[in-house]
Write a protein that holds these residues in place. Structure first.
Motif, PDB file in Angstrom:
ATOM      1  N   LEU A 181      39.252  42.155  51.801  1.00  0.00           N
ATOM      2  CA  LEU A 181      38.224  42.641  50.869  1.00  0.00           C
ATOM      3  C   LEU A 181      38.722  43.822  50.048  1.00  0.00           C
ATOM      4  CD1 LEU A 181      35.057  42.520  53.191  1.00  0.00           C
ATOM      5  CD2 LEU A 181      35.827  40.798  51.543  1.00  0.00           C
ATOM      6  N   SER A 186      41.066  39.516  42.745  1.00  0.00           N
ATOM      7  CA  SER A 186      39.673  39.079  42.877  1.00  0.00           C
ATOM      8  C   SER A 186      39.556  37.745  43.620  1.00  0.00           C
ATOM      9  CB  SER A 186      39.019  38.957  41.495  1.00  0.00           C
ATOM     10  OG  SER A 186      39.677  37.983  40.697  1.00  0.00           O
ATOM     11  N   LYS A 187      40.535  36.856  43.453  1.00  0.00           N
ATOM     12  CA  LYS A 187      40.464  35.561  44.134  1.00  0.00           C
ATOM     13  C   LYS A 187      40.568  35.724  45.646  1.00  0.00           C
ATOM     14  CE  LYS A 187      42.103  32.658  40.338  1.00  0.00           C
ATOM     15  NZ  LYS A 187      43.136  31.709  39.857  1.00  0.00           N
ATOM     16  N   ARG A 189      39.627  38.570  47.324  1.00  0.00           N
ATOM     17  CA  ARG A 189      38.364  39.206  47.749  1.00  0.00           C
ATOM     18  C   ARG A 189      37.240  38.179  47.812  1.00  0.00           C
ATOM     19  NH1 ARG A 189      39.773  42.691  43.598  1.00  0.00           N
ATOM     20  NH2 ARG A 189      37.906  42.183  42.389  1.00  0.00           N
ATOM     21  N   CYS A 190      37.166  37.368  46.782  1.00  0.00           N
ATOM     22  CA  CYS A 190      36.114  36.361  46.695  1.00  0.00           C
ATOM     23  C   CYS A 190      36.255  35.332  47.818  1.00  0.00           C
ATOM     24  CB  CYS A 190      36.180  35.670  45.336  1.00  0.00           C
ATOM     25  SG  CYS A 190      34.906  34.439  45.083  1.00  0.00           S
ATOM     26  N   MET A 222      30.689  46.168  47.653  1.00  0.00           N
ATOM     27  CA  MET A 222      31.273  45.104  46.841  1.00  0.00           C
ATOM     28  C   MET A 222      30.215  44.510  45.908  1.00  0.00           C
ATOM     29  SD  MET A 222      33.459  41.931  48.416  1.00  0.00           S
ATOM     30  CE  MET A 222      34.209  40.661  47.392  1.00  0.00           C
ATOM     31  N   ASP A 226      31.935  45.689  42.455  1.00  0.00           N
ATOM     32  CA  ASP A 226      33.069  44.821  42.130  1.00  0.00           C
ATOM     33  C   ASP A 226      33.008  44.412  40.658  1.00  0.00           C
ATOM     34  OD1 ASP A 226      35.100  43.063  44.152  1.00  0.00           O
ATOM     35  OD2 ASP A 226      34.885  42.336  42.102  1.00  0.00           O
ATOM     36  N   GLU A 228      34.261  41.777  39.328  1.00  0.00           N
ATOM     37  CA  GLU A 228      34.167  40.331  39.142  1.00  0.00           C
ATOM     38  C   GLU A 228      32.813  39.816  39.618  1.00  0.00           C
ATOM     39  OE1 GLU A 228      36.153  38.166  37.729  1.00  0.00           O
ATOM     40  OE2 GLU A 228      37.711  39.643  37.215  1.00  0.00           O
ATOM     41  N   CYS A 231      32.810  37.690  42.820  1.00  0.00           N
ATOM     42  CA  CYS A 231      32.985  38.479  44.043  1.00  0.00           C
ATOM     43  C   CYS A 231      31.658  39.085  44.486  1.00  0.00           C
ATOM     44  CB  CYS A 231      34.015  39.582  43.823  1.00  0.00           C
ATOM     45  SG  CYS A 231      35.712  38.993  43.642  1.00  0.00           S
ATOM     46  N   LYS A 234      29.557  36.290  46.062  1.00  0.00           N
ATOM     47  CA  LYS A 234      30.025  35.925  47.399  1.00  0.00           C
ATOM     48  C   LYS A 234      29.751  37.030  48.419  1.00  0.00           C
ATOM     49  CE  LYS A 234      31.575  31.825  46.491  1.00  0.00           C
ATOM     50  NZ  LYS A 234      30.886  30.640  47.065  1.00  0.00           N
ATOM     51  N   SER A 235      29.805  38.282  47.977  1.00  0.00           N
ATOM     52  CA  SER A 235      29.492  39.375  48.897  1.00  0.00           C
ATOM     53  C   SER A 235      28.029  39.325  49.317  1.00  0.00           C
ATOM     54  CB  SER A 235      29.818  40.730  48.253  1.00  0.00           C
ATOM     55  OG  SER A 235      28.933  41.014  47.177  1.00  0.00           O
TER      56      SER A 235
END
Length: 387
Positions: A181, A186-187, A189-190, A222, A226, A228, A231, A234-235
Protein backbone atom coordinates in the motif's frame (compact mmCIF):
# COMPACT_ATOMS: atom_id res chain seq x y z
CA UNK A 1 12.19 -20.12 5.51
CA UNK A 2 14.01 -17.12 4.13
CA UNK A 3 13.82 -13.59 5.61
CA UNK A 4 12.92 -11.03 2.97
CA UNK A 5 13.31 -7.28 3.41
CA UNK A 6 10.04 -5.33 3.38
CA UNK A 7 10.21 -1.56 3.12
CA UNK A 8 7.29 0.36 4.55
CA UNK A 9 6.86 3.77 6.19
CA UNK A 10 10.59 4.43 6.30
CA UNK A 11 11.72 1.19 7.91
CA UNK A 12 13.02 -2.23 6.90
CA UNK A 13 11.15 -5.18 8.37
CA UNK A 14 12.22 -8.82 8.09
CA UNK A 15 9.30 -10.90 6.90
CA UNK A 16 9.63 -14.69 6.92
CA UNK A 17 8.46 -16.01 3.57
CA UNK A 18 8.60 -19.83 3.36
CA UNK A 19 9.18 -21.52 0.04
CA UNK A 20 6.76 -24.32 0.86
CA UNK A 21 3.28 -23.99 2.24
CA UNK A 22 2.49 -25.32 5.72
CA UNK A 23 -0.44 -27.09 4.10
CA UNK A 24 -1.15 -30.63 5.18
CA UNK A 25 -3.07 -32.83 2.81
CA UNK A 26 -5.44 -35.31 4.41
CA UNK A 27 -6.52 -38.05 2.04
CA UNK A 28 -9.12 -40.64 2.89
CA UNK A 29 -10.44 -43.38 0.70
CA UNK A 30 -14.13 -43.65 1.48
CA UNK A 31 -16.00 -45.77 -0.97
CA UNK A 32 -13.63 -44.67 -3.71
CA UNK A 33 -13.96 -40.91 -3.03
CA UNK A 34 -11.08 -38.57 -2.17
CA UNK A 35 -11.61 -35.91 0.45
CA UNK A 36 -9.06 -33.12 1.03
CA UNK A 37 -9.15 -29.38 1.87
CA UNK A 38 -8.63 -28.06 -1.67
CA UNK A 39 -10.66 -30.63 -3.57
CA UNK A 40 -12.86 -28.10 -5.35
CA UNK A 41 -9.97 -25.86 -6.42
CA UNK A 42 -7.77 -28.70 -7.67
CA UNK A 43 -10.67 -30.31 -9.53
CA UNK A 44 -11.53 -27.02 -11.21
CA UNK A 45 -7.94 -26.40 -12.29
CA UNK A 46 -7.53 -29.97 -13.54
CA UNK A 47 -10.72 -29.70 -15.57
CA UNK A 48 -9.59 -26.39 -17.12
CA UNK A 49 -6.06 -27.55 -17.95
CA UNK A 50 -6.56 -31.23 -18.84
CA UNK A 51 -10.17 -31.38 -19.95
CA UNK A 52 -12.38 -34.40 -19.27
CA UNK A 53 -13.37 -37.63 -20.99
CA UNK A 54 -15.46 -40.67 -20.11
CA UNK A 55 -13.45 -43.83 -19.45
CA UNK A 56 -14.12 -47.46 -18.62
CA UNK A 57 -17.47 -47.78 -20.41
CA UNK A 58 -20.28 -47.74 -17.86
CA UNK A 59 -17.92 -48.55 -14.99
CA UNK A 60 -15.95 -45.91 -13.11
CA UNK A 61 -12.61 -47.70 -12.93
CA UNK A 62 -10.18 -44.85 -12.22
CA UNK A 63 -7.21 -47.05 -13.20
CA UNK A 64 -6.15 -44.64 -15.97
CA UNK A 65 -4.27 -42.58 -13.37
CA UNK A 66 -2.43 -45.43 -11.58
CA UNK A 67 1.32 -45.88 -11.93
CA UNK A 68 2.83 -49.17 -13.11
CA UNK A 69 3.54 -50.44 -9.59
CA UNK A 70 -0.06 -49.86 -8.51
CA UNK A 71 -1.38 -51.59 -11.62
CA UNK A 72 0.87 -54.59 -10.91
CA UNK A 73 -0.49 -54.96 -7.35
CA UNK A 74 -4.06 -54.71 -8.65
CA UNK A 75 -3.40 -57.51 -11.16
CA UNK A 76 -2.00 -59.69 -8.37
CA UNK A 77 -5.17 -59.09 -6.36
CA UNK A 78 -7.32 -60.10 -9.34
CA UNK A 79 -5.36 -63.34 -9.75
CA UNK A 80 -5.69 -64.08 -6.05
CA UNK A 81 -9.43 -63.50 -6.26
CA UNK A 82 -9.74 -65.84 -9.26
CA UNK A 83 -7.69 -68.49 -7.43
CA UNK A 84 -9.97 -68.27 -4.41
CA UNK A 85 -13.11 -68.62 -6.57
CA UNK A 86 -11.70 -71.75 -8.18
CA UNK A 87 -10.25 -73.49 -5.10
CA UNK A 88 -12.31 -72.10 -2.17
CA UNK A 89 -9.54 -72.94 0.29
CA UNK A 90 -8.70 -71.11 3.51
CA UNK A 91 -5.19 -70.45 2.21
CA UNK A 92 -6.40 -68.90 -1.09
CA UNK A 93 -8.92 -66.71 0.78
CA UNK A 94 -6.24 -65.39 3.16
CA UNK A 95 -3.95 -64.67 0.21
CA UNK A 96 -6.76 -62.74 -1.51
CA UNK A 97 -7.47 -60.66 1.66
CA UNK A 98 -3.78 -59.82 1.97
CA UNK A 99 -3.57 -58.66 -1.66
CA UNK A 100 -6.74 -56.62 -1.18
CA UNK A 101 -5.20 -54.79 1.80
CA UNK A 102 -2.02 -54.24 -0.18
CA UNK A 103 -3.97 -52.70 -3.07
CA UNK A 104 -5.82 -50.32 -0.73
CA UNK A 105 -2.56 -49.16 0.85
CA UNK A 106 -0.86 -48.75 -2.54
CA UNK A 107 -3.77 -46.74 -3.97
CA UNK A 108 -3.82 -44.48 -0.94
CA UNK A 109 -0.05 -43.91 -1.06
CA UNK A 110 -0.20 -43.14 -4.78
CA UNK A 111 -3.07 -40.66 -4.42
CA UNK A 112 -1.41 -38.93 -1.47
CA UNK A 113 1.74 -38.45 -3.53
CA UNK A 114 -0.20 -37.04 -6.49
CA UNK A 115 -2.34 -34.67 -4.42
CA UNK A 116 0.56 -33.46 -2.30
CA UNK A 117 2.42 -32.61 -5.50
CA UNK A 118 -0.56 -30.66 -6.83
CA UNK A 119 -1.01 -28.61 -3.66
CA UNK A 120 2.72 -28.06 -3.17
CA UNK A 121 2.74 -26.54 -6.64
CA UNK A 122 0.11 -24.01 -5.59
CA UNK A 123 2.03 -23.28 -2.38
CA UNK A 124 5.23 -22.64 -4.32
CA UNK A 125 3.36 -20.33 -6.68
CA UNK A 126 1.96 -18.35 -3.74
CA UNK A 127 5.38 -18.14 -2.06
CA UNK A 128 7.00 -17.02 -5.31
CA UNK A 129 4.38 -14.29 -5.79
CA UNK A 130 4.83 -12.99 -2.23
CA UNK A 131 8.61 -12.95 -2.58
CA UNK A 132 8.28 -11.00 -5.83
CA UNK A 133 6.18 -8.35 -4.09
CA UNK A 134 8.90 -7.80 -1.47
CA UNK A 135 11.38 -6.81 -4.19
CA UNK A 136 12.77 -3.28 -4.00
CA UNK A 137 11.15 -2.68 -7.39
CA UNK A 138 7.81 -2.51 -5.57
CA UNK A 139 8.96 0.58 -3.68
CA UNK A 140 10.99 2.43 -6.33
CA UNK A 141 9.49 4.89 -8.80
CA UNK A 142 10.09 4.51 -12.51
CA UNK A 143 10.72 0.76 -12.38
CA UNK A 144 9.14 -1.92 -14.57
CA UNK A 145 6.56 -3.62 -12.33
CA UNK A 146 5.31 -6.22 -14.79
CA UNK A 147 6.40 -9.10 -12.54
CA UNK A 148 4.75 -7.52 -9.50
CA UNK A 149 1.47 -7.06 -11.38
CA UNK A 150 1.61 -10.70 -12.45
CA UNK A 151 2.31 -11.74 -8.84
CA UNK A 152 -0.81 -9.90 -7.65
CA UNK A 153 -2.86 -11.59 -10.37
CA UNK A 154 -1.52 -14.99 -9.32
CA UNK A 155 -2.55 -14.37 -5.71
CA UNK A 156 -5.95 -13.09 -6.84
CA UNK A 157 -6.62 -16.51 -8.40
CA UNK A 158 -6.64 -18.08 -4.94
CA UNK A 159 -8.16 -15.27 -2.85
CA UNK A 160 -11.76 -16.52 -3.06
CA UNK A 161 -10.88 -19.94 -1.61
CA UNK A 162 -10.85 -19.68 2.19
CA UNK A 163 -8.21 -22.44 2.45
CA UNK A 164 -5.80 -20.62 0.17
CA UNK A 165 -6.60 -17.31 1.89
CA UNK A 166 -5.49 -18.88 5.17
CA UNK A 167 -2.33 -20.19 3.47
CA UNK A 168 -1.47 -16.70 2.18
CA UNK A 169 -1.98 -15.35 5.70
CA UNK A 170 0.16 -18.10 7.29
CA UNK A 171 2.96 -17.46 4.80
CA UNK A 172 3.29 -13.81 5.87
CA UNK A 173 1.26 -12.52 2.95
CA UNK A 174 -0.74 -9.98 4.95
CA UNK A 175 2.45 -8.18 6.01
CA UNK A 176 3.62 -8.14 2.40
CA UNK A 177 0.34 -6.76 1.07
CA UNK A 178 0.12 -4.04 3.73
CA UNK A 179 3.60 -2.96 2.66
CA UNK A 180 2.43 -2.78 -0.97
CA UNK A 181 0.00 0.00 0.00
CA UNK A 182 3.07 2.25 0.37
CA UNK A 183 4.23 1.59 -3.19
CA UNK A 184 4.64 4.62 -5.51
CA UNK A 185 3.01 2.51 -8.26
CA UNK A 186 -0.76 2.96 -8.33
CA UNK A 187 -1.32 -0.46 -9.93
CA UNK A 188 0.40 -2.16 -7.00
CA UNK A 189 -1.50 -0.11 -4.39
CA UNK A 190 -4.77 -0.76 -6.16
CA UNK A 191 -4.10 -4.48 -6.62
CA UNK A 192 -3.01 -4.92 -3.00
CA UNK A 193 -6.11 -3.13 -1.64
CA UNK A 194 -8.42 -5.22 -3.80
CA UNK A 195 -6.66 -8.44 -2.82
CA UNK A 196 -6.80 -7.61 0.90
CA UNK A 197 -10.55 -7.03 0.61
CA UNK A 198 -11.02 -10.40 -1.09
CA UNK A 199 -8.86 -12.21 1.47
CA UNK A 200 -10.55 -10.85 4.62
CA UNK A 201 -14.17 -10.81 3.45
CA UNK A 202 -16.13 -13.29 5.60
CA UNK A 203 -12.81 -14.45 7.08
CA UNK A 204 -12.75 -13.62 10.80
CA UNK A 205 -9.16 -14.80 11.35
CA UNK A 206 -7.98 -12.76 8.39
CA UNK A 207 -9.85 -9.68 9.59
CA UNK A 208 -8.33 -10.07 13.04
CA UNK A 209 -4.74 -10.12 11.78
CA UNK A 210 -5.27 -7.35 9.25
CA UNK A 211 -6.70 -5.12 11.97
CA UNK A 212 -3.61 -5.65 14.13
CA UNK A 213 -1.52 -4.36 11.22
CA UNK A 214 -3.33 -1.00 11.28
CA UNK A 215 -5.16 -1.63 8.02
CA UNK A 216 -8.21 0.53 8.83
CA UNK A 217 -6.26 3.77 9.23
CA UNK A 218 -4.11 3.00 6.19
CA UNK A 219 -7.19 2.50 4.01
CA UNK A 220 -8.90 5.61 5.39
CA UNK A 221 -5.88 7.72 4.48
CA UNK A 222 -5.72 6.06 1.07
CA UNK A 223 -9.41 6.80 0.54
CA UNK A 224 -8.86 10.45 1.40
CA UNK A 225 -5.56 11.27 -0.26
CA UNK A 226 -4.58 8.81 -3.01
CA UNK A 227 -4.11 10.57 -6.32
CA UNK A 228 -5.61 7.68 -8.30
CA UNK A 229 -9.38 7.33 -8.32
CA UNK A 230 -9.26 3.55 -8.69
CA UNK A 231 -7.01 3.24 -5.63
CA UNK A 232 -9.51 5.23 -3.59
CA UNK A 233 -12.36 3.01 -4.75
CA UNK A 234 -10.45 -0.19 -3.89
CA UNK A 235 -9.44 1.18 -0.49
CA UNK A 236 -13.11 1.78 0.31
CA UNK A 237 -13.91 -1.76 -0.82
CA UNK A 238 -11.24 -3.14 1.54
CA UNK A 239 -12.56 -0.96 4.38
CA UNK A 240 -16.03 -2.29 3.82
CA UNK A 241 -14.75 -5.88 3.99
CA UNK A 242 -12.99 -5.11 7.28
CA UNK A 243 -15.80 -3.17 8.96
CA UNK A 244 -18.98 -4.97 7.91
CA UNK A 245 -20.04 -7.83 10.21
CA UNK A 246 -16.80 -7.45 12.17
CA UNK A 247 -17.31 -5.71 15.55
CA UNK A 248 -13.63 -4.88 16.08
CA UNK A 249 -13.26 -3.61 12.52
CA UNK A 250 -16.36 -1.47 12.90
CA UNK A 251 -15.07 -0.12 16.21
CA UNK A 252 -11.70 0.84 14.71
CA UNK A 253 -13.44 2.44 11.75
CA UNK A 254 -15.61 4.65 13.98
CA UNK A 255 -12.81 5.51 16.43
CA UNK A 256 -10.55 6.53 13.51
CA UNK A 257 -13.12 9.08 12.34
CA UNK A 258 -14.48 6.83 9.61
CA UNK A 259 -17.77 8.70 9.24
CA UNK A 260 -15.89 11.90 8.38
CA UNK A 261 -13.94 10.07 5.68
CA UNK A 262 -17.17 8.62 4.31
CA UNK A 263 -18.73 12.07 4.17
CA UNK A 264 -15.84 13.38 2.08
CA UNK A 265 -16.07 10.34 -0.20
CA UNK A 266 -19.78 11.02 -0.61
CA UNK A 267 -19.01 14.63 -1.58
CA UNK A 268 -16.26 13.64 -4.04
CA UNK A 269 -18.49 13.48 -7.10
CA UNK A 270 -16.99 10.07 -7.99
CA UNK A 271 -19.93 7.75 -8.51
CA UNK A 272 -18.31 4.56 -7.24
CA UNK A 273 -17.13 6.31 -4.09
CA UNK A 274 -20.59 7.79 -3.49
CA UNK A 275 -22.30 4.41 -3.97
CA UNK A 276 -19.85 2.43 -1.84
CA UNK A 277 -19.75 5.02 0.96
CA UNK A 278 -23.55 5.21 1.05
CA UNK A 279 -23.77 1.41 1.20
CA UNK A 280 -21.26 1.16 4.05
CA UNK A 281 -22.93 3.98 5.98
CA UNK A 282 -26.34 2.31 5.65
CA UNK A 283 -24.97 -1.08 6.68
CA UNK A 284 -23.25 0.20 9.83
CA UNK A 285 -26.16 2.44 10.89
CA UNK A 286 -28.73 -0.30 10.38
CA UNK A 287 -26.88 -2.81 12.55
CA UNK A 288 -25.73 -0.53 15.36
CA UNK A 289 -28.11 1.94 17.02
CA UNK A 290 -25.33 3.74 18.88
CA UNK A 291 -24.03 5.53 15.78
CA UNK A 292 -27.29 7.05 14.54
CA UNK A 293 -27.11 10.27 16.58
CA UNK A 294 -23.56 10.86 15.34
CA UNK A 295 -24.61 10.22 11.74
CA UNK A 296 -27.52 12.64 11.96
CA UNK A 297 -25.42 15.23 13.78
CA UNK A 298 -22.80 15.15 11.04
CA UNK A 299 -25.40 16.13 8.45
CA UNK A 300 -25.75 12.89 6.51
CA UNK A 301 -29.48 13.42 6.00
CA UNK A 302 -28.76 16.78 4.35
CA UNK A 303 -25.97 15.26 2.24
CA UNK A 304 -28.16 12.43 0.98
CA UNK A 305 -30.93 14.94 0.24
CA UNK A 306 -28.50 17.11 -1.72
CA UNK A 307 -27.45 14.15 -3.86
CA UNK A 308 -31.08 13.25 -4.56
CA UNK A 309 -31.82 16.79 -5.72
CA UNK A 310 -28.89 17.00 -8.12
CA UNK A 311 -29.82 16.49 -11.77
CA UNK A 312 -26.44 14.87 -12.47
CA UNK A 313 -26.97 12.09 -9.92
CA UNK A 314 -27.09 8.70 -11.67
CA UNK A 315 -29.89 6.18 -11.19
CA UNK A 316 -27.58 3.81 -9.34
CA UNK A 317 -26.48 6.51 -6.89
CA UNK A 318 -30.05 7.69 -6.48
CA UNK A 319 -31.24 4.22 -5.51
CA UNK A 320 -28.49 3.80 -2.89
CA UNK A 321 -29.12 7.26 -1.40
CA UNK A 322 -32.86 6.57 -1.24
CA UNK A 323 -32.24 3.22 0.46
CA UNK A 324 -29.94 4.81 3.05
CA UNK A 325 -32.42 7.59 3.86
CA UNK A 326 -35.38 5.24 4.22
CA UNK A 327 -33.46 2.77 6.37
CA UNK A 328 -32.40 5.55 8.71
CA UNK A 329 -35.90 7.05 8.82
CA UNK A 330 -37.61 3.70 9.43
CA UNK A 331 -35.27 2.67 12.25
CA UNK A 332 -34.88 5.96 14.18
CA UNK A 333 -37.54 8.56 14.90
CA UNK A 334 -35.06 11.46 14.99
CA UNK A 335 -33.87 10.53 11.49
CA UNK A 336 -37.45 10.62 10.24
CA UNK A 337 -37.97 14.00 11.89
CA UNK A 338 -34.84 15.26 10.13
CA UNK A 339 -36.17 14.00 6.80
CA UNK A 340 -39.37 15.99 7.34
CA UNK A 341 -37.60 19.34 7.72
CA UNK A 342 -39.28 21.61 5.10
CA UNK A 343 -36.02 23.11 3.85
CA UNK A 344 -34.73 19.68 2.76
CA UNK A 345 -37.75 19.15 0.52
CA UNK A 346 -37.34 15.35 0.70
CA UNK A 347 -41.07 14.58 0.48
CA UNK A 348 -41.44 16.63 -2.69
CA UNK A 349 -38.29 15.10 -4.19
CA UNK A 350 -39.59 11.59 -3.55
CA UNK A 351 -43.05 12.40 -4.88
CA UNK A 352 -41.68 13.73 -8.17
CA UNK A 353 -39.31 10.79 -8.49
CA UNK A 354 -42.10 8.31 -7.81
CA UNK A 355 -44.15 9.74 -10.65
CA UNK A 356 -41.17 9.28 -12.97
CA UNK A 357 -40.29 5.67 -12.13
CA UNK A 358 -43.63 4.16 -11.05
CA UNK A 359 -44.38 0.86 -12.77
CA UNK A 360 -40.96 0.57 -14.46
CA UNK A 361 -39.32 -2.77 -13.69
CA UNK A 362 -35.75 -1.44 -13.59
CA UNK A 363 -36.69 0.97 -10.78
CA UNK A 364 -38.72 -1.51 -8.71
CA UNK A 365 -36.46 -1.43 -5.64
CA UNK A 366 -36.22 2.34 -5.61
CA UNK A 367 -40.01 2.60 -5.98
CA UNK A 368 -40.46 0.25 -3.02
CA UNK A 369 -38.14 2.37 -0.85
CA UNK A 370 -40.02 5.57 -1.68
CA UNK A 371 -43.38 3.91 -1.05
CA UNK A 372 -42.08 2.71 2.31
CA UNK A 373 -40.99 6.24 3.17
CA UNK A 374 -44.47 7.64 2.58
CA UNK A 375 -45.93 4.93 4.82
CA UNK A 376 -43.75 6.27 7.63
CA UNK A 377 -45.34 9.74 7.49
CA UNK A 378 -47.91 10.62 10.16
CA UNK A 379 -51.57 10.55 9.09
CA UNK A 380 -51.92 14.28 9.78
CA UNK A 381 -48.95 15.16 7.60
CA UNK A 382 -49.61 18.68 6.32
CA UNK A 383 -48.15 17.82 2.91
CA UNK A 384 -50.28 14.72 2.40
CA UNK A 385 -51.51 16.03 -0.94
CA UNK A 386 -48.08 15.87 -2.57
CA UNK A 387 -48.13 12.04 -2.64
Amino acid sequence: MSPVGLQGEGCLVAIPVPFFSPLTIQVEILGGSILFPHQEGVTKCARMVCGTRRTGGNRRKGSEWWDEETKKVVEEKKRAFTDWLQNRTRESYERYKEKKREVKQKRKAFLEEVLTGLTAGVAQKIAKALKCLTSEVTYLSGEDIGEQEEALQDLEEYADDINYAIDIQNMGGFHVLIGCLESPHSKIRCGAASLIGDLVQNNSKGQEEMLTLGAVLKFLRMLDTDVEEKCRVKSLYALSCLARDCPEGEKQFVESGGFSYLMRAMQSGIEKLVVKSTFLLSNIAQKNETYKDEIIGMGYIEQLSTLLNMETTSDVTREHCTAALVRLASSYHLALAECLRPELNIRRTFAVRLETIKGKEQYKEEEDYITEFFRLLPEDDPEENIR
